[in-house]
Design an enzyme around this catalytic site. Sequence first.
Site, PDB file in Angstrom:
ATOM      1  N   LYS A  92      -7.142   1.312  -3.043  1.00  0.00           N
ATOM      2  CA  LYS A  92      -6.707   0.845  -1.710  1.00  0.00           C
ATOM      3  C   LYS A  92      -6.883   1.951  -0.668  1.00  0.00           C
ATOM      4  CE  LYS A  92      -4.786  -1.493   1.519  1.00  0.00           C
ATOM      5  NZ  LYS A  92      -5.597  -2.442   2.272  1.00  0.00           N
ATOM      6  N   THR A 105       0.865  -1.191   0.000  1.00  0.00           N
ATOM      7  CA  THR A 105       0.000   0.000   0.000  1.00  0.00           C
ATOM      8  C   THR A 105       0.892   1.229   0.000  1.00  0.00           C
ATOM      9  OG1 THR A 105      -1.651  -1.185   1.297  1.00  0.00           O
ATOM     10  CG2 THR A 105      -1.847   1.211   1.198  1.00  0.00           C
ATOM     11  N   LYS A 110       0.085   5.411   8.312  1.00  0.00           N
ATOM     12  CA  LYS A 110       0.638   5.741   6.985  1.00  0.00           C
ATOM     13  C   LYS A 110      -0.493   5.917   5.969  1.00  0.00           C
ATOM     14  CE  LYS A 110       1.324   2.175   4.708  1.00  0.00           C
ATOM     15  NZ  LYS A 110       1.393   0.992   3.885  1.00  0.00           N
TER      16      LYS A 110
END
Length: 295
Positions: free
Chosen positions: A172, A97, A240
């Site tokens: 995502k 990701t 993140k």
Amino acid sequence: MSKRIGFIGLGNMGSPMAINLHKAGFDVTVYNRTADKAKVLGEQGLQVAESLEDAVREKDVVITMLSNDEAVEQMIVGDGGVLDYMEAPTILVDMSTISPDTSCTLAEAAREMGITMVDAPVSGSTNAAESAGLVILYGGPRDVFDELAEMFAAMGKASLYFGENGSGSKAKLVINLLLGMTMQGISESLVLAEKFGLERTTVLDMMQQAAVSSPFLGFKRPSLETEAYPAAFALKHMHKDLGLVLEQARHNGSILPATAAAYQSYTAAMNHGLDEQDMAVVFAELLNQSGVSKK
Ligand SMILES: NC(=O)c1ccc[n+]([C@@H]2O[C@H](COP(=O)([O-])OP(=O)(O)OC[C@H]3O[C@@H](n4cnc5c(N)ncnc54)[C@H](OP(=O)(O)O)[C@@H]3O)[C@@H](O)[C@H]2O)c1
């Protein structure tokens, strides 16, 4: 002949994914920065690369499953990185990701060397990785998606084609915004319940019976009940991801006020050293901030 796959990055997700490829009959060679994790897979019959070069040369597909933008950049375009050894027609599939911008920049760097690179991050955590139940979110050329269908089917229950390079990484972020917010929402409800003095187990029973219930709540319930948070999806990765969401929102004008607030909770948990624990530990952070001590 089955595809020869080089698999780089054997963390919580990469290891079970590589094992499933091996079980499905692919010829898998694994590599990890910390060699011990590769050794464990060697004991299960996978081939262990002696070097990164060994994992990349003479493969049909090279997969990367790494922590974040920095790790992927370092591994792909860094000195002695994947692109130093790769030759067409090997296809590079990044399943980490990372920022859609980084996915596009790296795909362009690969293209300049005649290499096709695609982004294919996954939805689903370690349980889905173990049971080949991931959902693969793809961005890149359509014909390559079709070519990789059998490989994706060995790791996932569905593969979704979103469009050109970067689209998988965008998808995502869309799903992880919802995931991060769901965890924040569950945690805030539970904090209020604690303050009311309601029994946590009964409150969780109520949540699981209600229309807002989800499989996700079921996965996280043991952690929320016992206040033990072994990492399936480390909090640092969710932090993140929400950071990447907000960075994209700054550029494209999305108004995401609740995401920005949730990001603060994950940041506070990072500041308190909870980064390596499961993302559900954001509940512990909010309990702490609310003056509720650990049971
Ligand atoms: N866990 C989940 O539930 C989940 C679900 C969907 C997507 N994801 C995403 O999938 C990716 C991997 O997640 P994970 O949970 O498997 O992470 P993880 O357990 O933390 O593993 C990270 C992997 O990246 C490697 N790595 C980190 N920095 C590196 C560097 N600078 N150079 C080379 N290798 C480096 C690590 O190598 P070492 O072993 O040497 O540290 C390890 O193999 C992340 O992008 C995450 O956001 C995770």
